[in-house]
Design an enzyme around this catalytic site. Structure first.
Site, mmCIF file in Angstrom:
data_model
loop_
_atom_site.group_PDB
_atom_site.id
_atom_site.type_symbol
_atom_site.label_atom_id
_atom_site.label_comp_id
_atom_site.label_asym_id
_atom_site.label_seq_id
_atom_site.Cartn_x
_atom_site.Cartn_y
_atom_site.Cartn_z
ATOM 1 C CG ASN A 1 -1.890 0.784 1.188
ATOM 2 O OD1 ASN A 1 -2.814 1.152 0.468
ATOM 3 N ND2 ASN A 1 -1.951 1.831 2.419
ATOM 4 C CG HIS B 1 -4.084 10.279 1.227
ATOM 5 N ND1 HIS B 1 -5.094 10.310 1.876
ATOM 6 C CD2 HIS B 1 -3.410 9.336 1.596
ATOM 7 C CE1 HIS B 1 -5.190 9.089 2.836
ATOM 8 N NE2 HIS B 1 -4.129 8.599 2.598
ATOM 9 C CD GLU C 1 -4.079 5.085 3.658
ATOM 10 O OE1 GLU C 1 -3.892 6.303 3.928
ATOM 11 O OE2 GLU C 1 -3.614 4.025 4.147
HETATM 12 C C1 XIL Z 1 -3.510 8.679 9.443
HETATM 13 C C2 XIL Z 1 -4.552 8.626 10.379
HETATM 14 O O1 XIL Z 1 -5.674 9.185 9.868
HETATM 15 C C3 XIL Z 1 -4.031 9.658 11.802
HETATM 16 O O2 XIL Z 1 -5.228 9.703 12.620
HETATM 17 C C4 XIL Z 1 -2.792 9.397 12.095
HETATM 18 O O3 XIL Z 1 -2.586 10.347 13.218
HETATM 19 C C5 XIL Z 1 -1.766 9.340 11.218
HETATM 20 O O4 XIL Z 1 -1.985 8.348 10.283
HETATM 21 N N1 XIL Z 1 -1.190 6.915 5.156
HETATM 22 C C6 XIL Z 1 -1.902 5.846 6.006
HETATM 23 C C7 XIL Z 1 -2.582 6.023 7.067
HETATM 24 O O5 XIL Z 1 -1.320 4.879 5.509
HETATM 25 O O6 XIL Z 1 -2.438 4.992 8.148
HETATM 26 C C8 XIL Z 1 -2.578 7.256 7.643
HETATM 27 O O7 XIL Z 1 -3.419 7.645 8.699
HETATM 28 C C9 XIL Z 1 -2.604 8.524 6.312
HETATM 29 C C10 XIL Z 1 -1.556 8.280 5.564
#
Ligand code: XIL
Length: 297
Positions: free
Chosen positions: A169, A205, A232
């Site tokens: 991932n 993202h 995500e």
């Molecule tokens: C983020 C969470 O949303 C937050 O609550 C935490 O403080 C930090 O991590 N990539 C990932 C996720 O794989 O696990 C992350 O999640 C966001 C970026």
């Protein structure tokens, strides 16, 4: 369908969200969760710092709370994440070499065994490649244990939970670029050598747009013989609603795209504070982005 989950299911897909255990007492949150989603990812509760706060001392209460809630709602679970350079417990951050390698293997074995049989797919390795044009691995304590740490992690996870799909991932992998191509090459090498890998997660993202070759990039990974998942998704900016529609259509156009997970429910639940990148507003009302997503499904 009239919900994200039901509509995705009609297309042979799932629609998921990240869930925080601390919000499972919020009735607005839980009612949207149970109504709209049929896949759940623990936002933080299955990470290394949460599950092994001191070495070989495992705590699953919050992860189990999310897993039990999901099961009660008939939702499946994406396990996230067995290994990552972030959110490691301090004791692991301070380790190196063969001691860290052994600790990693022990961690994967324990967590994947605890959740054995409950997980649709595990993010076995998260964010191990560097940004930019170099196409190399990210420097981390895990990387410094040797380049083979990723395949060791996948083999260890397979032994502990043979029924879970095992995913790599990452983020900034949404189009064809040096980072996604480096991951593509690793997956191809793993498939050639029989290293167990079943899927690649694209965090997605996004900020106001998605690369024009997003679907083609998903497809080139699928053509290697792995599933792809959008893991995500959150999208900021004025084009948000349209881009949600584009991303959803891209997944549906790729036969091996199993489903889409958004990284939270309401804008106020997002880790991207102030960017309002999700499908529901702070009060839990559906946004325009919800409507474009649902109509694309
Ligand atoms: C983020 C969470 O949303 C937050 O609550 C935490 O403080 C930090 O991590 N990539 C990932 C996720 O794989 O696990 C992350 O999640 C966001 C970026």
């Amino acid at each position: 369908g009239t919900t994200l989950g039901a509509s995705a299911a009609e297309r042979g897909r799932y629609f998921g969200t990240a869930v925080a255990a601390s919000k499972l007492g919020d009735s607005v949150y839980v009612s949207i969760l149970n109504r709209e989603f049929n896949m759940v990812t623990a936002e933080n509760e299955m990470k290394w710092d949460a599950t092994e706060p001191s070495q070989n001392n495992f705590t699953y209460a919050n992860g189990d709370r999310i897993a039990n809630q999901a099961r009660g709602n008939g939702s499946r679970i994406r396990g996230h994440a067995l290994t990552w350079h972030n959110q490691q417990p301090t004791w692991a951050q301070n380790m190196s070499g063969s001691a860290l390698r052994s600790a990693m293997v022990n961690h994967i074995t324990n967590v994947a065994t605890h959740y054995r049989g409950q997980i649709f797919s595990w993010d076995v390795v998260n964010e191990a490649f560097a940004d930019g044009t170099g196409g190399g691995r990210r420097d981390s304590n895990l990387q410094r244990t040797g380049n083979d740490w990723i395949e060791v992690a996948f083999r260890t996870a397979r032994a502990a939970d043979p029924g879970a799909k095992l995913c790599y991932n990452d983020y900034n992998t949404d189009g064809v670029n040096p980072k996604s191509t480096a991951i593509f090459n690793m997956v191809q090498d793993f498939k050639n050598r029989g290293v167990p890998i079943d899927c690649v997660g694209f965090q997605s993202h996004l900020t106001n747009s998605v690369p024009g070759d997003y679907q083609a990039n998903l497809q080139r990974f699928a053509n290697l013989g792995v599933d792809v998942q959008i893991t995500e998704l959150d999208i900021s900016g004025a084009n948000q609603a349209a881009v949600y529609g584009t991303v959803t259509r891209a997944c549906l156009a790729v036969a091996r795209c199993n489903g889409i997970t958004v990284w939270g429910i309401r804008d106020s639940d997002s880790w991207r504070t102030g960017q309002n990148p999700l499908l529901f507003d702070n009060s839990g009302n559906k946004k325009a982005a919800y409507n474009t997503t649902l109509s694309a499904l």
